[in-house]
Design an enzyme around this catalytic site. Structure first.
Site, PDB file in Angstrom:
ATOM      1  N   CYS A   1       0.890  -1.161   0.000  1.00  0.00           N
ATOM      2  CA  CYS A   1       0.000   0.000   0.000  1.00  0.00           C
ATOM      3  C   CYS A   1       0.922   1.202   0.000  1.00  0.00           C
ATOM      4  O   CYS A   1       1.582   1.480   0.996  1.00  0.00           O
ATOM      5  CB  CYS A   1      -0.907   0.036   1.230  1.00  0.00           C
ATOM      6  SG  CYS A   1      -1.801   1.605   1.335  1.00  0.00           S
TER       7      CYS A   1
ATOM      8  N   CYS B   1      -0.497   4.183   2.564  1.00  0.00           N
ATOM      9  CA  CYS B   1      -0.554   4.030   4.025  1.00  0.00           C
ATOM     10  C   CYS B   1      -0.310   2.568   4.375  1.00  0.00           C
ATOM     11  O   CYS B   1       0.814   2.099   4.256  1.00  0.00           O
ATOM     12  CB  CYS B   1      -1.862   4.558   4.583  1.00  0.00           C
ATOM     13  SG  CYS B   1      -3.329   4.117   3.630  1.00  0.00           S
ATOM     14  N   SER B   2      -1.328   1.846   4.779  1.00  0.00           N
ATOM     15  CA  SER B   2      -1.118   0.455   5.192  1.00  0.00           C
ATOM     16  C   SER B   2      -2.357  -0.381   4.926  1.00  0.00           C
ATOM     17  O   SER B   2      -2.684  -1.266   5.708  1.00  0.00           O
ATOM     18  CB  SER B   2      -0.756   0.401   6.675  1.00  0.00           C
ATOM     19  OG  SER B   2      -1.773   1.031   7.444  1.00  0.00           O
ATOM     20  N   CYS B   3      -3.071  -0.111   3.816  1.00  0.00           N
ATOM     21  CA  CYS B   3      -4.254  -0.892   3.481  1.00  0.00           C
ATOM     22  C   CYS B   3      -3.849  -2.363   3.347  1.00  0.00           C
ATOM     23  O   CYS B   3      -2.838  -2.682   2.719  1.00  0.00           O
ATOM     24  CB  CYS B   3      -4.881  -0.392   2.185  1.00  0.00           C
ATOM     25  SG  CYS B   3      -5.490   1.301   2.344  1.00  0.00           S
TER      26      CYS B   3
HETATM   27 FE    FE Z   1      -3.425   2.250   2.776  1.00  0.00          FE
END
Ligand code: FE
Length: 206
Positions: A111, A114-116
């Site tokens: 991602c 961000c951190s999906c």
């Molecule tokens: Fe994300």
């Protein structure tokens, strides 16, 4: 305190709580005192992400795809529905795509923003997945990143990088290792670890 017969080692058993534990406890007490969180709801959330949601769910999906061609076809066509049908649904799993590793193609998930990450099938993301270095380099030099994770691909294998977002989250269907024809789905699932479903590792037969 440990109940009788509960005699295996705990790292912090009888030790003073660490600074971070004390800070978390104070924060928790404060949130409860202010009525900002409900204790039962918090326990439910912790239980969910400790026991019920994690890479074991993704591994069950992969093992079923390896052993059930109809399920695999459905998974590749409509991953959201195929995964939900096994009971794995919830936050960050609303829209899923499964990408299949083959002799010709290796898939890697990141991602960049961000951190999906697909929580219902993989649990919470590891720290490195959230690092700015991984997020940048997975796109700019995926082969170098893969080599650092110990994945050596033949030069003619195409690397595809998938950028997870709030709209779509990706799960890699790794290649089934040779010599596993006789294994049951549950034995196969035991071979499938988190990193293989992000695409930074290959499944190895034990
Ligand atoms: Fe994300």
């Amino acid at each position: 305190m440990s109940p009788p017969g509960h005699d295996h080692e705990h790292p912090h058993h009888d030790a003073a709580p660490s600074d971070i534990e004390q800070r978390v406890k104070r924060l928790e007490d404060l949130l409860i005192e202010k009525g900002l969180v409900d204790v039962a709801a918090m326990d439910e959330l912790v239980d969910t992400y400790t026991h019920r949601v994690g890479p074991q769910n993704g591994a069950a999906v992969v093992a079923r795809a390896w052993t059930d061609p109809d399920y695999k076809a459905w998974l590749l066509e409509d991953a959201t529905a195929a995964i939900h049908s096994m009971g794995y649904a919830g936050r960050q799993g609303e829209h899923m795509t499964v990408v299949e590793n083959t002799d010709e193609v290796h898939n890697l998930v990141v991602c960049t923003l961000c951190s999906c990450y697909p929580w219902p099938v993989l649990g919470l993301p590891p720290a490195w997945y959230k690092s700015s270095e991984y997020r940048a380099r997975a796109v700019s030099e995926p082969r170098a990143v893969l080599e650092e994770f110990g994945v050596a691909l033949a030069p003619d294998v195409e690397v595809r990088v998938w950028d997870s977002t709030a709209e779509m989250r990706y799960l890699v269907l790794p290649r089934r290792p040779a010599g596993t024809d006789d294994l049951s789905a549950s034995a196969l699932a035991a071979l499938v670890h988190r990193d293989t479903m992000i695409g930074v590792a290959l499944v190895e037969a034990h």
